[in-house]
Design a protein around this motif. Structure first.
Motif, short mmCIF file in Angstrom:
data_model
loop_
_atom_site.label_atom_id
_atom_site.label_comp_id
_atom_site.label_asym_id
_atom_site.label_seq_id
_atom_site.Cartn_x
_atom_site.Cartn_y
_atom_site.Cartn_z
N HIS A 95 0.96 -1.31 -0.17
CA HIS A 95 -0.08 0.11 0.03
C HIS A 95 0.81 1.20 -0.02
O HIS A 95 0.62 2.25 -0.79
N ARG A 96 1.84 1.31 0.84
CA ARG A 96 2.82 2.43 0.96
C ARG A 96 3.62 2.70 -0.27
O ARG A 96 3.42 3.65 -0.94
N ARG A 97 4.15 1.64 -0.73
CA ARG A 97 4.90 1.80 -2.28
C ARG A 97 4.02 2.10 -3.48
O ARG A 97 4.40 2.92 -4.27
N VAL A 98 2.73 1.60 -3.42
CA VAL A 98 1.78 2.06 -4.73
C VAL A 98 1.47 3.51 -4.48
O VAL A 98 1.54 4.07 -5.38
N ALA A 99 1.13 4.04 -3.07
CA ALA A 99 0.56 5.31 -3.05
C ALA A 99 1.89 6.17 -3.59
O ALA A 99 1.92 7.14 -3.94
N GLU A 100 2.96 5.82 -3.07
CA GLU A 100 4.31 6.62 -3.32
C GLU A 100 4.73 6.80 -4.90
O GLU A 100 4.89 7.82 -5.45
N HIS A 101 4.17 5.56 -5.51
CA HIS A 101 4.60 5.57 -6.96
C HIS A 101 3.47 6.64 -7.74
O HIS A 101 3.63 7.16 -8.75
N VAL A 102 2.15 6.36 -7.33
CA VAL A 102 1.07 6.89 -7.93
C VAL A 102 1.27 8.58 -7.65
O VAL A 102 0.87 9.44 -8.65
N ARG A 103 1.76 8.96 -6.34
CA ARG A 103 2.07 10.28 -6.15
C ARG A 103 3.01 10.91 -6.91
O ARG A 103 3.04 12.13 -7.51
N ASP A 104 3.99 9.98 -7.46
CA ASP A 104 5.10 10.48 -8.33
C ASP A 104 4.41 11.06 -9.76
O ASP A 104 5.05 11.69 -10.54
N CYS A 105 3.32 10.51 -10.11
CA CYS A 105 2.76 11.12 -11.43
C CYS A 105 2.52 12.54 -11.31
O CYS A 105 2.40 13.40 -12.34
N ARG A 106 2.45 13.14 -10.14
CA ARG A 106 2.47 14.64 -10.15
C ARG A 106 3.60 15.36 -10.80
O ARG A 106 3.40 16.55 -11.28
N TRP A 107 4.62 14.71 -11.09
CA TRP A 107 5.80 15.36 -11.45
C TRP A 107 6.05 15.24 -12.99
O TRP A 107 6.98 15.54 -13.62
N GLU A 108 5.02 14.38 -13.52
CA GLU A 108 4.96 14.16 -14.94
C GLU A 108 4.15 15.20 -15.79
O GLU A 108 3.33 15.91 -15.20
N GLU A 109 4.58 15.45 -16.98
CA GLU A 109 3.93 16.59 -17.81
C GLU A 109 2.88 16.41 -18.04
O GLU A 109 1.83 17.38 -18.21
N HIS A 135 -5.56 18.30 -3.61
CA HIS A 135 -4.97 17.42 -2.34
C HIS A 135 -3.58 17.72 -2.09
O HIS A 135 -2.99 17.66 -3.18
N PRO A 136 -3.20 17.88 -0.80
CA PRO A 136 -1.59 18.04 -0.87
C PRO A 136 -0.84 16.83 -1.64
O PRO A 136 0.61 17.05 -1.96
N HIS A 137 -1.16 15.58 -1.83
CA HIS A 137 -0.52 14.64 -2.43
C HIS A 137 -0.95 14.50 -3.76
O HIS A 137 -0.60 13.24 -4.20
N GLY A 138 -1.62 15.22 -4.27
CA GLY A 138 -2.09 14.95 -5.62
C GLY A 138 -3.51 14.75 -5.73
O GLY A 138 -4.14 13.94 -5.03
N THR A 148 -19.18 14.80 -0.63
CA THR A 148 -17.89 15.01 -0.77
C THR A 148 -17.62 13.80 -1.88
O THR A 148 -17.89 12.73 -1.53
N THR A 149 -16.66 14.10 -2.50
CA THR A 149 -15.92 13.07 -3.36
C THR A 149 -14.31 13.20 -3.19
O THR A 149 -13.78 14.24 -3.51
N ASP A 150 -13.79 12.06 -3.03
CA ASP A 150 -12.17 12.06 -2.77
C ASP A 150 -11.55 11.46 -4.28
O ASP A 150 -11.73 10.21 -4.29
N LEU A 151 -11.17 12.09 -5.00
CA LEU A 151 -10.31 11.82 -6.05
C LEU A 151 -8.78 12.22 -5.82
O LEU A 151 -8.40 12.51 -7.03
N SER A 152 -8.22 12.05 -4.74
CA SER A 152 -6.87 12.26 -4.37
C SER A 152 -6.09 10.92 -5.02
O SER A 152 -6.83 10.04 -5.27
N LEU A 153 -5.07 11.32 -5.36
CA LEU A 153 -4.04 10.15 -5.94
C LEU A 153 -4.09 9.10 -4.77
O LEU A 153 -4.01 7.83 -5.32
N ASP A 154 -4.14 9.35 -3.61
CA ASP A 154 -3.95 8.62 -2.45
C ASP A 154 -5.25 7.41 -2.63
O ASP A 154 -5.32 6.43 -2.55
N ALA A 155 -6.41 8.21 -2.54
CA ALA A 155 -7.76 7.33 -2.60
C ALA A 155 -7.73 6.50 -3.86
O ALA A 155 -8.24 5.42 -3.76
#
Length: 174
Positions: A95-109, A135-138, A148-155
């Motif tokens: 779970h932690r690693r997947v969340a980290e990988h998904v958050r990294d998409c914020r830096w893609e063009e 969302h702070p993590h993307g 409310t709808t949570d469309l954060s990268l973590d969710a």
């Protein structure tokens, strides 16, 4: 000759594919690690129970048989407990690693387009009067009166893992 009309592609398709690929690789590695640890734990438990069994036989068949059964049951419980702990740790790591990988998409063009699609989705889901915040993590959080709808990268990573969980869980059994 006319060209075939182009089909619009979903900008999230590469993210989904990368997430699924990364998830499978991480799951394979975590499962291999857990299996290796499990083999060692079971071997140790078996060695311990066999030693206890030999000692019990020296003390007498009646008393030894009872002690050996109890020791073997305890060793099995301990091995099972350690296996479950290893699985839980592997799941937490995944779970932690997947969340980290998904958050990294914020830096893609392509991320701004992904963020805009998520904001549009929040507005479609909640209707008029929807407020969209980053969302702070993307990703985004959409809010409307009472909803409310949570469309954060973590969710979304968590939802993707939930959807893939049956397949991931089957890896424990192979």
């Amino acid at each position: 000759m006319t060209a075939a009309p182009t089909v619009p592609t979903d900008p999230l398709d590469p993210v989904r594919a990368a997430l699924l690929h990364a998830t499978r690789e991480e799951a394979d590695q975590l499962i291999a690690d857990a299996r290796r640890d499990t083999v060692a734990v079971i071997a140790g438990a078996r060695a311990q129970s066999e030693a206890l069994l030999r000692e019990a036989r020296l003390q007498g068949e009646a008393e030894g048989a009872h002690d050996a059964e109890a020791a073997l049951a305890q060793a099995r419980r301990e091995a099972r407990s350690e296996l479950l702990q290893a699985k839980a740790q592997a799941c937490d790591d995944l779970h932690r690693r997947v969340a980290e990988h998904v958050r990294d998409c914020r830096w893609e063009e392509t991320y701004p387009a992904v963020r805009d699609r998520l904001a549009q989705r929040a507005r479609r889901t909640l209707g008029s009067g929807t407020t969209v915040t980053d969302h702070p993590h993307g990703g985004v959080i959409g809010t409307a009166p009472g909803r409310t709808t949570d469309l954060s990268l973590d969710a979304m990573a968590a939802r993707a893992l939930d959807c893939a969980w049956a397949e991931i869980e089957s890896l424990w059994k192979t």
